[in-house]
Enzyme design. Structure first.
Site, mmCIF file in Angstrom:
data_model
loop_
_atom_site.group_PDB
_atom_site.id
_atom_site.type_symbol
_atom_site.label_atom_id
_atom_site.label_comp_id
_atom_site.label_asym_id
_atom_site.label_seq_id
_atom_site.Cartn_x
_atom_site.Cartn_y
_atom_site.Cartn_z
ATOM 1 N N ARG A 51 0.861 -1.200 0.000
ATOM 2 C CA ARG A 51 0.000 0.000 0.000
ATOM 3 C C ARG A 51 0.893 1.246 0.000
ATOM 4 O O ARG A 51 1.368 1.701 1.046
ATOM 5 C CB ARG A 51 -0.905 0.026 1.223
ATOM 6 C CG ARG A 51 -1.804 1.266 1.299
ATOM 7 C CD ARG A 51 -2.811 1.328 0.204
ATOM 8 N NE ARG A 51 -3.813 0.263 0.367
ATOM 9 C CZ ARG A 51 -4.730 -0.019 -0.553
ATOM 10 N NH1 ARG A 51 -4.735 0.647 -1.703
ATOM 11 N NH2 ARG A 51 -5.626 -0.988 -0.354
ATOM 12 N N ARG A 77 1.493 -6.797 -9.759
ATOM 13 C CA ARG A 77 1.953 -6.204 -8.498
ATOM 14 C C ARG A 77 2.110 -7.238 -7.372
ATOM 15 O O ARG A 77 2.624 -6.922 -6.312
ATOM 16 C CB ARG A 77 1.030 -5.066 -8.055
ATOM 17 C CG ARG A 77 -0.366 -5.497 -7.680
ATOM 18 C CD ARG A 77 -1.201 -4.298 -7.190
ATOM 19 N NE ARG A 77 -2.551 -4.743 -6.772
ATOM 20 C CZ ARG A 77 -3.403 -3.964 -6.110
ATOM 21 N NH1 ARG A 77 -3.062 -2.708 -5.812
ATOM 22 N NH2 ARG A 77 -4.599 -4.422 -5.758
ATOM 23 N N HIS A 146 0.265 3.105 -10.710
ATOM 24 C CA HIS A 146 -0.714 3.580 -9.702
ATOM 25 C C HIS A 146 0.018 4.356 -8.594
ATOM 26 O O HIS A 146 0.018 3.935 -7.436
ATOM 27 C CB HIS A 146 -1.402 2.336 -9.147
ATOM 28 C CG HIS A 146 -2.609 2.564 -8.299
ATOM 29 N ND1 HIS A 146 -2.590 3.240 -7.106
ATOM 30 C CD2 HIS A 146 -3.901 2.161 -8.453
ATOM 31 C CE1 HIS A 146 -3.792 3.247 -6.566
ATOM 32 N NE2 HIS A 146 -4.608 2.611 -7.352
ATOM 33 N N ASP A 189 -12.405 9.582 -6.992
ATOM 34 C CA ASP A 189 -11.939 8.400 -7.730
ATOM 35 C C ASP A 189 -12.375 8.600 -9.178
ATOM 36 O O ASP A 189 -13.510 8.339 -9.540
ATOM 37 C CB ASP A 189 -12.574 7.128 -7.147
ATOM 38 C CG ASP A 189 -11.892 5.865 -7.665
ATOM 39 O OD1 ASP A 189 -12.185 4.783 -7.119
ATOM 40 O OD2 ASP A 189 -11.051 5.980 -8.587
ATOM 41 N N GLU A 247 -2.298 8.611 -11.306
ATOM 42 C CA GLU A 247 -1.920 7.389 -12.014
ATOM 43 C C GLU A 247 -1.988 7.635 -13.519
ATOM 44 O O GLU A 247 -2.867 8.386 -13.985
ATOM 45 C CB GLU A 247 -2.877 6.255 -11.637
ATOM 46 C CG GLU A 247 -3.058 6.085 -10.131
ATOM 47 C CD GLU A 247 -4.325 5.351 -9.759
ATOM 48 O OE1 GLU A 247 -4.751 4.450 -10.523
ATOM 49 O OE2 GLU A 247 -4.903 5.662 -8.696
HETATM 50 O O1 TA6 Z 1 -6.972 3.838 -8.749
HETATM 51 C C1 TA6 Z 1 -8.061 4.005 -7.888
HETATM 52 C C2 TA6 Z 1 -8.587 2.634 -7.501
HETATM 53 O O2 TA6 Z 1 -9.027 1.909 -8.631
HETATM 54 C C3 TA6 Z 1 -9.679 2.836 -6.463
HETATM 55 O O3 TA6 Z 1 -10.955 2.499 -6.972
HETATM 56 C C4 TA6 Z 1 -9.239 1.935 -5.308
HETATM 57 O O4 TA6 Z 1 -9.758 0.644 -5.459
HETATM 58 C C5 TA6 Z 1 -7.717 1.989 -5.481
HETATM 59 O O5 TA6 Z 1 -7.542 1.855 -6.887
HETATM 60 C C6 TA6 Z 1 -6.913 1.019 -4.660
HETATM 61 O O6 TA6 Z 1 -7.119 -0.287 -5.110
HETATM 62 P P1 TA6 Z 1 -6.415 -1.479 -4.255
HETATM 63 O O7 TA6 Z 1 -6.802 -2.740 -4.943
HETATM 64 O O8 TA6 Z 1 -4.935 -1.225 -4.295
HETATM 65 O O9 TA6 Z 1 -6.939 -1.328 -2.848
#
Ligand code: TA6
Length: 275
Positions: A51, A77, A146, A189, A247
């Site tokens: 994270r 990932r 991301h 988002d 991103e």
């Molecule tokens: O990029 C934004 C997103 O698609 C959000 O909708 C949220 O789900 C975020 O990615 C994080 O996703 P993750 O699977 O890393 O918790």
């Protein structure tokens, strides 16, 4: 199983930590100041995404265009990438990673592909992700870098460069058009139909973060705000003001289709400017 320690890469003033797991750029600091955000609650175990830093989303984004694909954001990932090169270019140190089907079973079943990822750590952080089709049939994929940016207070940043761009607001499910700078006043988002070429002005940290991309048709802007942060076990409840995802990638209608022998590269460049 816990992860191996990350590689420390860079120069005198520019230092990054990179895990072979996920080819994940975990942290990047310039002159001792963190540019990327990382959660203190992140997990560090195989099968789970880190994270923070720069997760690689491939070969799909989120739950994919069908809306039912797992793992979220694809296999890249949470796969072990092979380090194929490490070069000191003087003004930057460059890692080259490779991911093959053997290391990511189920990523694109029945297809033959290779993903190569170049991480250049210098006065700027430069990322280049190349997917190639080594098989006999075409396939399509979604992709995103991301990136979690560290900000002083997300409620005070201004994101320039998306004015006039259409976007999907994933909070409401509605299509919208951006007017002026993007500001963050609630859970945000958004998938913009424009490649990332944005400047994040951060008055609290007294800096601008400049994101430039090539080969990206989309920019995603994400901050989970209060409720979403509290709902994520690997995200501290009070961490959301300090992060902003900008991103770059290709998703939804802009998924990439590769003919046999074809390849596509997504580039993401992050620079820091005093403001
Ligand atoms: O990029 C934004 C997103 O698609 C959000 O909708 C949220 O789900 C975020 O990615 C994080 O996703 P993750 O699977 O890393 O918790």
């Amino acid at each position: 199983m816990t992860l191996d320690v990350p590689r420390e890469v860079g120069t005198e003033r520019s230092v990054a930590q990179v895990y072979d797991y996920g080819a994940h750029v975990w942290s990047w600091s310039l002159d001792g100041h963190d540019v990327l955000w990382t959660s203190v609650k992140s997990l560090f175990e195989t099968g789970k995404a880190l994270r923070g830093g720069v997760p690689i989303c491939w070969p799909w984004f989120g739950p994919g265009r069908s809306g039912d694909l797992t793992p979220a954001h694809g296999f890249a990932r949470i796969s072990e990438w092979a380090l194929a090169g490490r070069v000191d270019r003087g003004n930057a140190e460059v890692l080259t990673y490779v991911l093959d089907p053997e290391a990511a079973p189920g990523a694109l079943p029945g297809e033959d592909w290779r993903v190569t990822y170049e991480v250049s750590v210098g006065d700027e952080l430069e990322l280049a992700l190349t997917a190639e089709n080594r098989g006999a049939t075409s396939f399509s994929y979604e992709v995103a870098l991301h990136t979690y940016l560290a900000v002083g207070d997300v409620r005070q940043v201004a994101i320039a460069g998306l004015d006039g761009a259409s976007y999907l607001d994933k909070v409401t499910g509605q299509p919208e058009v951006q007017v002026g700078d993007v500001t963050i006043v609630a859970e945000t988002d958004r998938v913009y139909d424009r490649g990332a070429d944005v400047v994040v002005t951060d008055p609290v940290l007294g800096r601008r973060l400049r994101v430039a991309s090539e080969g990206a048709a989309n920019t995603v802007v994400w901050n989970p705000w209060v409720a979403k942060s509290a709902a994520m076990p690997d995200f501290g409840d009070d961490e959301w003001p300090g992060m902003l995802c900008i991103e770059a990638g290709n998703m939804l209608d802009h998924a990439v289709s590769l003919e046999p022998g074809g390849s596509e590269t997504l580039r993401y460049r992050l620079a820091v400017e005093a403001s």
